[in-house]
Design a protein around this motif. Structure first.
Motif, PDB file in Angstrom:
ATOM      1  N   ARG B  70      98.380   7.550  15.143  1.00 41.11           N
ATOM      2  CA  ARG B  70      97.688   6.176  15.494  1.00 41.11           C
ATOM      3  C   ARG B  70      98.708   5.214  16.331  1.00 41.11           C
ATOM      4  NH1 ARG B  70      96.572   6.652  10.088  1.00 41.11           N
ATOM      5  NH2 ARG B  70      97.872   4.704   9.185  1.00 41.11           N
ATOM      6  N   LEU B  71      99.887   5.461  16.008  1.00 42.80           N
ATOM      7  CA  LEU B  71     100.967   4.423  16.739  1.00 42.80           C
ATOM      8  C   LEU B  71     100.853   4.821  18.145  1.00 42.80           C
ATOM      9  CD1 LEU B  71     103.304   2.363  16.299  1.00 42.80           C
ATOM     10  CD2 LEU B  71     104.695   4.215  16.043  1.00 42.80           C
ATOM     11  N   LEU B  72     100.850   5.827  18.482  1.00 41.80           N
ATOM     12  CA  LEU B  72     100.948   6.589  19.848  1.00 41.80           C
ATOM     13  C   LEU B  72      99.446   6.226  20.688  1.00 41.80           C
ATOM     14  CD1 LEU B  72     103.143   9.762  19.774  1.00 41.80           C
ATOM     15  CD2 LEU B  72     103.701   7.409  20.446  1.00 41.80           C
ATOM     16  N   GLU B  73      98.500   6.288  19.794  1.00 44.85           N
ATOM     17  CA  GLU B  73      97.199   5.916  20.448  1.00 44.85           C
ATOM     18  C   GLU B  73      96.858   4.476  20.659  1.00 44.85           C
ATOM     19  OE1 GLU B  73      93.473   7.210  21.584  1.00 44.85           O
ATOM     20  OE2 GLU B  73      95.091   8.495  20.850  1.00 44.85           O
ATOM     21  N   ASN B  74      97.294   3.748  19.253  1.00 48.06           N
ATOM     22  CA  ASN B  74      96.708   2.232  19.806  1.00 48.06           C
ATOM     23  C   ASN B  74      98.022   1.522  18.950  1.00 48.06           C
ATOM     24  OD1 ASN B  74      96.181  -0.369  19.476  1.00 48.06           O
ATOM     25  ND2 ASN B  74      94.006   0.025  19.289  1.00 48.06           N
ATOM     26  N   ALA B  75      99.125   1.345  19.583  1.00 42.27           N
ATOM     27  CA  ALA B  75     100.362   0.763  18.990  1.00 42.27           C
ATOM     28  C   ALA B  75     100.035  -0.582  18.448  1.00 42.27           C
ATOM     29  CB  ALA B  75     101.491   0.537  20.048  1.00 42.27           C
ATOM     30  N   THR B  76      99.262  -1.335  18.976  1.00 42.79           N
ATOM     31  CA  THR B  76      99.233  -2.955  18.518  1.00 42.79           C
ATOM     32  C   THR B  76      98.542  -2.828  17.232  1.00 42.79           C
ATOM     33  OG1 THR B  76      98.651  -3.475  20.786  1.00 42.79           O
ATOM     34  CG2 THR B  76      98.170  -5.057  19.422  1.00 42.79           C
ATOM     35  N   ASP B  77      97.472  -2.110  16.946  1.00 36.34           N
ATOM     36  CA  ASP B  77      96.827  -1.883  15.720  1.00 36.34           C
ATOM     37  C   ASP B  77      97.709  -1.626  14.795  1.00 36.34           C
ATOM     38  OD1 ASP B  77      94.719  -3.238  16.716  1.00 36.34           O
ATOM     39  OD2 ASP B  77      93.435  -1.433  16.899  1.00 36.34           O
ATOM     40  N   ALA B  78      98.377  -0.127  15.221  1.00 37.48           N
ATOM     41  CA  ALA B  78      99.288   0.520  14.101  1.00 37.48           C
ATOM     42  C   ALA B  78     100.297  -0.464  13.527  1.00 37.48           C
ATOM     43  CB  ALA B  78      99.564   1.837  14.642  1.00 37.48           C
ATOM     44  N   ILE B  79     100.943  -1.258  14.546  1.00 39.80           N
ATOM     45  CA  ILE B  79     101.974  -2.138  14.160  1.00 39.80           C
ATOM     46  C   ILE B  79     101.430  -3.228  13.252  1.00 39.80           C
ATOM     47  CG2 ILE B  79     103.661  -3.749  14.993  1.00 39.80           C
ATOM     48  CD1 ILE B  79     103.790  -1.934  17.447  1.00 39.80           C
ATOM     49  N   ALA B  80     100.282  -3.625  13.656  1.00 37.21           N
ATOM     50  CA  ALA B  80      99.655  -4.546  12.693  1.00 37.21           C
ATOM     51  C   ALA B  80      99.369  -4.259  11.267  1.00 37.21           C
ATOM     52  CB  ALA B  80      98.517  -5.113  13.342  1.00 37.21           C
ATOM     53  N   GLU B  81      98.986  -2.993  11.232  1.00 32.05           N
ATOM     54  CA  GLU B  81      98.822  -2.439   9.755  1.00 32.05           C
ATOM     55  C   GLU B  81     100.036  -2.671   8.830  1.00 32.05           C
ATOM     56  OE1 GLU B  81      98.146   1.673   9.600  1.00 32.05           O
ATOM     57  OE2 GLU B  81      96.957   1.877  11.406  1.00 32.05           O
ATOM     58  N   LEU B  82     101.193  -2.844   9.531  1.00 34.06           N
ATOM     59  CA  LEU B  82     102.499  -3.144   8.612  1.00 34.06           C
ATOM     60  C   LEU B  82     102.663  -4.575   8.680  1.00 34.06           C
ATOM     61  CD1 LEU B  82     104.940  -0.410   9.657  1.00 34.06           C
ATOM     62  CD2 LEU B  82     103.165  -0.358   7.863  1.00 34.06           C
ATOM     63  N   GLY B  83     101.806  -5.407   9.158  1.00 34.59           N
ATOM     64  CA  GLY B  83     102.078  -6.954   9.113  1.00 34.59           C
ATOM     65  C   GLY B  83     102.408  -7.433  10.322  1.00 34.59           C
ATOM     66  N   PHE B  84     102.872  -6.795  11.357  1.00 39.12           N
ATOM     67  CA  PHE B  84     103.738  -7.513  12.229  1.00 39.12           C
ATOM     68  C   PHE B  84     102.869  -7.713  13.525  1.00 39.12           C
ATOM     69  CE2 PHE B  84     106.723  -4.231  10.517  1.00 39.12           C
ATOM     70  CZ  PHE B  84     107.251  -4.982   9.547  1.00 39.12           C
ATOM     71  N   SER B  85     102.527  -8.963  14.058  1.00 38.54           N
ATOM     72  CA  SER B  85     101.569  -9.169  15.038  1.00 38.54           C
ATOM     73  C   SER B  85     102.180 -10.705  15.527  1.00 38.54           C
ATOM     74  CB  SER B  85     100.128  -9.117  14.740  1.00 38.54           C
ATOM     75  OG  SER B  85     100.137 -10.078  13.767  1.00 38.54           O
ATOM     76  N   GLY B  86     101.511 -11.075  16.616  1.00 37.06           N
ATOM     77  CA  GLY B  86     101.937 -12.480  17.059  1.00 37.06           C
ATOM     78  C   GLY B  86     102.225 -12.588  18.566  1.00 37.06           C
ATOM     79  N   VAL B  87     102.825 -13.575  18.974  1.00 36.50           N
ATOM     80  CA  VAL B  87     103.089 -13.816  20.391  1.00 36.50           C
ATOM     81  C   VAL B  87     103.935 -12.672  20.853  1.00 36.50           C
ATOM     82  CG1 VAL B  87     104.330 -15.518  21.857  1.00 36.50           C
ATOM     83  CG2 VAL B  87     103.023 -16.404  19.926  1.00 36.50           C
ATOM     84  N   GLN B  88     103.779 -12.310  22.001  1.00 35.10           N
ATOM     85  CA  GLN B  88     104.566 -11.030  22.475  1.00 35.10           C
ATOM     86  C   GLN B  88     104.349  -9.958  21.770  1.00 35.10           C
ATOM     87  OE1 GLN B  88     106.791 -11.135  25.499  1.00 35.10           O
ATOM     88  NE2 GLN B  88     108.081 -12.881  25.217  1.00 35.10           N
TER      89      GLN B  88
END
Lengths: 132, 202
Positions: B70-88
């Motif tokens: 999932r991370l290699l396919e769609n990193a933004t979403d996979a990273i957001a799964e762990l609660g990390f998102s935002g500017v940049q």
């Protein structure tokens, strides 16, 4: 392969001519943190797109380099602040004149504050005309 | 300025500090920024956002094959799964180091960097020598960081920009089969996620 021991993220002492930090705090002075946070907040409020910010900052860095700044990372937030001033004036939030006048007001407030006290801003105290 | 009294003096604010105060007071007066929000941003970036976030992403990818794809396919979403998102961190691409390929990240224009996963960039990342040299001579830069790779390893340099930020998925070191996800997260370094370092077993 190598017989050099692999270095850790915080151990950058082996790269003497690349400037480095200790992997610790990223702001070297409170004003840097403030300028950073103001930028992030203005973006969140929708004053500008992040790509506009990156373009402005890139331009600022390029022009500082052209003026002889070796750009070793230690002047990074100076460029950041100049870019922020530029962007808010481009967005017509304020003007360079107003910024300069407010700066002189703060200088006067700083000069008149008592020891250990916070400066109190008095508009016009810096002597420059405010334009509104 | 000349005055003759004997009370202790404040250190005058620098021109730069005065400029920040000027900007801040004007924006506050126009209610374009919020004082509490500003303090919160500073606190967040000083204490909550940093390379430990990215290390958790890497450790999870090492231990969970589904998550890794999932991370290699769609990193933004996979990273957001762990609660990390935002500017940049809006548009992320994860590039995987293998036996054949080593990835290294730069922003040649300024300093685009994946804040939600790595925090704010180190000074050297923002400095002209790194930004200029890594494109021309990535092996030379790796050497300065004490990283030597086999000659036949392909080195790919990724130039971050306002639209897309990169995170390197470093190789899991040998001899770590018995380690838990949490223990693995502890050995992942910031530099290994920029590509200027490798992860080594403890």
């Amino acid at each position: 392969m190598t017989d050099k021991p692999p270095i850790r993220g915080s151990d950058l002492k082996k790269t003497p001519h690349l400037p480095h930090d200790e992997g610790g705090p990223v702001f070297s002075a409170p004003w840097e943190a403030k300028a950073f946070a103001i930028t992030v907040d203005l973006h969140k409020q929708g004053l500008f797109e992040w790509s506009e910010w990156c373009d402005t900052l890139s331009e600022e860095i390029k022009s500082a380099q052209a003026k002889g700044d070796p750009d070793l990372g230690d002047t990074y937030y100076q460029h950041w602040l100049s870019a922020l001033e530029k962007l808010v004036t481009v967005k017509r939030v304020t003007s360079m004149d107003t910024l300069a006048a407010a700066k002189e007001d703060w200088r006067a407030a700083d000069h008149h504050r008592g020891f250990g006290e916070a400066p109190v801003l008095v508009k016009g105290a810096g002597g420059a005309e405010h334009q509104h | 300025m000349a005055h003759d009294h004997d009370h202790p003096h404040n250190k005058p604010l620098s021109d730069t500090e005065l400029r920040v105060k000027a900007l801040e007071s004007i924006l506050l007066e126009k209610e374009l920024i919020d004082a509490e929000a500003i303090d919160l941003v500073v606190e967040t970036y000083e204490t909550k956002i940093g390379p430990r976030n990215g290390a958790r992403v890497v450790a999870k990818a090492w231990t969970d094959a589904d998550y890794k794809s999932r991370l290699l396919e769609n990193a933004t979403d996979a990273i957001a799964e762990l609660g990390f998102s935002g500017v940049q961190g809006e548009d992320m691409l994860v590039v995987e180091n293998t036996d054949d390929v080593h990835n290294i990240v730069v922003c040649t224009l300024c300093s685009c960097y994946p804040w939600p996963t790595l925090g704010l960039p180190p000074v050297w990342y923002k400095a002209a020598p790194y930004r200029a040299k890594v494109v021309k001579d990535p092996r030379g830069v790796l050497d300065e960081f004490g990283v030597a790779l086999p000659e036949d390893t392909e080195i790919r340099v990724w130039d971050s920009n306002a639209e897309l930020r990169y995170l390197v998925l470093p190789k899991r070191p040998d001899g770590t089969d018995d380690m838990s996800e949490e223990q693995l997260a502890d050995i992942v370094t910031r530099d290994s996620m920029i590509g200027t370092g490798l992860v080594s077993a403890p």
